[in-house]
Structure formats: C-alpha cells, structure tokens
Design a protein around this motif. Structure first.
Motif, PDB file in Angstrom:
ATOM      1  N   PRO A  74      39.339  -2.063  17.520  1.00  0.00           N
ATOM      2  CA  PRO A  74      40.073  -3.134  18.214  1.00  0.00           C
ATOM      3  C   PRO A  74      39.280  -4.438  18.198  1.00  0.00           C
ATOM      4  CG  PRO A  74      39.066  -1.678  19.806  1.00  0.00           C
ATOM      5  CD  PRO A  74      38.793  -1.083  18.453  1.00  0.00           C
ATOM      6  N   SER A  75      39.999  -5.520  18.147  1.00  0.00           N
ATOM      7  CA  SER A  75      39.344  -6.830  18.248  1.00  0.00           C
ATOM      8  C   SER A  75      39.396  -7.282  19.706  1.00  0.00           C
ATOM      9  CB  SER A  75      40.050  -7.838  17.344  1.00  0.00           C
ATOM     10  OG  SER A  75      41.371  -8.029  17.793  1.00  0.00           O
ATOM     11  N   PRO A  76      38.515  -8.164  20.096  1.00  0.00           N
ATOM     12  CA  PRO A  76      38.512  -8.611  21.503  1.00  0.00           C
ATOM     13  C   PRO A  76      39.798  -9.313  21.929  1.00  0.00           C
ATOM     14  CG  PRO A  76      36.511  -9.329  20.370  1.00  0.00           C
ATOM     15  CD  PRO A  76      37.399  -8.722  19.347  1.00  0.00           C
ATOM     16  N   ASP A  77      40.525  -9.900  20.971  1.00  0.00           N
ATOM     17  CA  ASP A  77      41.721 -10.651  21.357  1.00  0.00           C
ATOM     18  C   ASP A  77      42.888  -9.755  21.759  1.00  0.00           C
ATOM     19  OD1 ASP A  77      41.874  -9.864  18.721  1.00  0.00           O
ATOM     20  OD2 ASP A  77      43.150 -11.550  18.124  1.00  0.00           O
ATOM     21  N   ILE A  78      42.781  -8.428  21.627  1.00  0.00           N
ATOM     22  CA  ILE A  78      43.884  -7.570  22.085  1.00  0.00           C
ATOM     23  C   ILE A  78      43.988  -7.587  23.602  1.00  0.00           C
ATOM     24  CG2 ILE A  78      43.714  -6.049  20.061  1.00  0.00           C
ATOM     25  CD1 ILE A  78      42.549  -3.913  21.953  1.00  0.00           C
ATOM     26  N   LEU A  79      42.931  -8.061  24.272  1.00  0.00           N
ATOM     27  CA  LEU A  79      42.958  -8.134  25.740  1.00  0.00           C
ATOM     28  C   LEU A  79      43.788  -9.323  26.236  1.00  0.00           C
ATOM     29  CD1 LEU A  79      39.208  -7.326  26.443  1.00  0.00           C
ATOM     30  CD2 LEU A  79      41.165  -5.792  26.640  1.00  0.00           C
ATOM     31  N   THR A  80      43.870 -10.372  25.438  1.00  0.00           N
ATOM     32  CA  THR A  80      44.551 -11.590  25.893  1.00  0.00           C
ATOM     33  C   THR A  80      45.819 -11.912  25.108  1.00  0.00           C
ATOM     34  OG1 THR A  80      43.155 -12.927  24.437  1.00  0.00           O
ATOM     35  CG2 THR A  80      42.417 -12.629  26.718  1.00  0.00           C
ATOM     36  N   TYR A  88      47.404  -3.993  16.863  1.00  0.00           N
ATOM     37  CA  TYR A  88      46.397  -2.927  16.959  1.00  0.00           C
ATOM     38  C   TYR A  88      47.067  -1.585  17.263  1.00  0.00           C
ATOM     39  CZ  TYR A  88      42.606   0.019  18.536  1.00  0.00           C
ATOM     40  OH  TYR A  88      41.743   1.068  18.687  1.00  0.00           O
ATOM     41  N   SER A  89      48.007  -1.592  18.165  1.00  0.00           N
ATOM     42  CA  SER A  89      48.711  -0.358  18.516  1.00  0.00           C
ATOM     43  C   SER A  89      49.442   0.205  17.299  1.00  0.00           C
ATOM     44  CB  SER A  89      49.699  -0.638  19.653  1.00  0.00           C
ATOM     45  OG  SER A  89      50.384   0.531  19.995  1.00  0.00           O
ATOM     46  N   ALA A  94      49.810   4.097  12.778  1.00  0.00           N
ATOM     47  CA  ALA A  94      49.872   4.375  11.333  1.00  0.00           C
ATOM     48  C   ALA A  94      48.671   5.218  10.894  1.00  0.00           C
ATOM     49  CB  ALA A  94      49.921   3.061  10.553  1.00  0.00           C
ATOM     50  N   TRP A  95      47.503   4.891  11.434  1.00  0.00           N
ATOM     51  CA  TRP A  95      46.298   5.671  11.121  1.00  0.00           C
ATOM     52  C   TRP A  95      46.493   7.140  11.534  1.00  0.00           C
ATOM     53  CZ3 TRP A  95      43.261   7.968  14.984  1.00  0.00           C
ATOM     54  CH2 TRP A  95      42.107   8.602  14.538  1.00  0.00           C
ATOM     55  N   GLY A  96      46.990   7.360  12.732  1.00  0.00           N
ATOM     56  CA  GLY A  96      47.219   8.722  13.207  1.00  0.00           C
ATOM     57  C   GLY A  96      48.206   9.478  12.333  1.00  0.00           C
TER      58      GLY A  96
END
Length: 121
Positions: A74-80, A88-89, A94-96
């Motif tokens: 995750p990148s830090p910008d997923i918080l804001t 990211y979700s 897709a990874w799963g």
C-alpha cells in the motif's frame, strides 16, 4: 625334560592358532558380506513394491511463480485519497485471485500425478 616336552607337545603352536583365527575371520567376513547382500536385495525388493505416487518432473513454472507472487504494497496516500484506496483494494483483490487460481492449477497437477488431494474450483 620329558615333562616339559610333553607339555609343549600338548600346547597348540602359535602358528596353528593364528591360522585358525584367520579362518574364523575369513568366515566372519564372508557371512557379513552375505548379510549385506541379502539386506540390499530386501531393500530393493521392498522399494519395488512401494506405491507409485511419486511426482514425475516438475509442476509448471508459471504456476509456481504466480503462487508465490508478493502481495501489493500500500502507498501512504490510501489513507487520504479514496480513489487510491479503491485502486489498492482492487490490486489486492486481483492478486488474491491470481494466487488462488495458481494454487488450484498446482493442486490439479499434483492430483494428476497421483497425490490424494481435493482441489477447489
């Protein structure tokens, strides 16, 4: 002197004892070699009768690579940023899916090789 000569005549000569010991040792080595031969034949016959569930070859390399793919970081910008969080979700989802699909394919490969497993779809 007569008694000493009789005593020496009754005693076994060291040469005779040494020859007798060598014969015993030779027999012991022959018995030991025979036992090793019998043990080797027994082991070979037992392995020939073993179940044939061994894997022949290797599973497909792309499936191994996909099954060990690292989870996205995750990148830090997923918080804001809600859009970054959604991206990211989606990447994690897709990874799963890719890892699970590779796992199912690997399971099918090993099942085809004779392994007793139940694979999901």
């Amino acid at each position: 002197m007569n008694g000493l000569a009789a005593k020496d005549a009754n005693a076994a000569s060291p040469l005779h004892e040494n020859r007798h010991q060598n014969q015993k040792t030779a027999i012991w080595y022959k018995e030991k070699a025979t036992m090793r031969y019998v043990m080797c034949l027994t082991i070979l016959s037992l392995t020939a009768c073993a179940a044939k569930t061994q894997v022949v070859g290797y599973p497909p390399a792309p499936d191994l690579v996909a099954a060990t793919e690292a989870k996205p970081k995750p990148s830090p910008d997923i918080l804001t940023d809600p859009a970054a969080a959604d991206r990211y979700s989606s990447a994690v989802e897709a990874w799963g899916d890719r890892v699970r699909a590779a796992g199912v394919r690997l399971c099918g490969y090993f099942k085809a090789q004779g392994m007793k497993v139940e694979c999901g779809s």
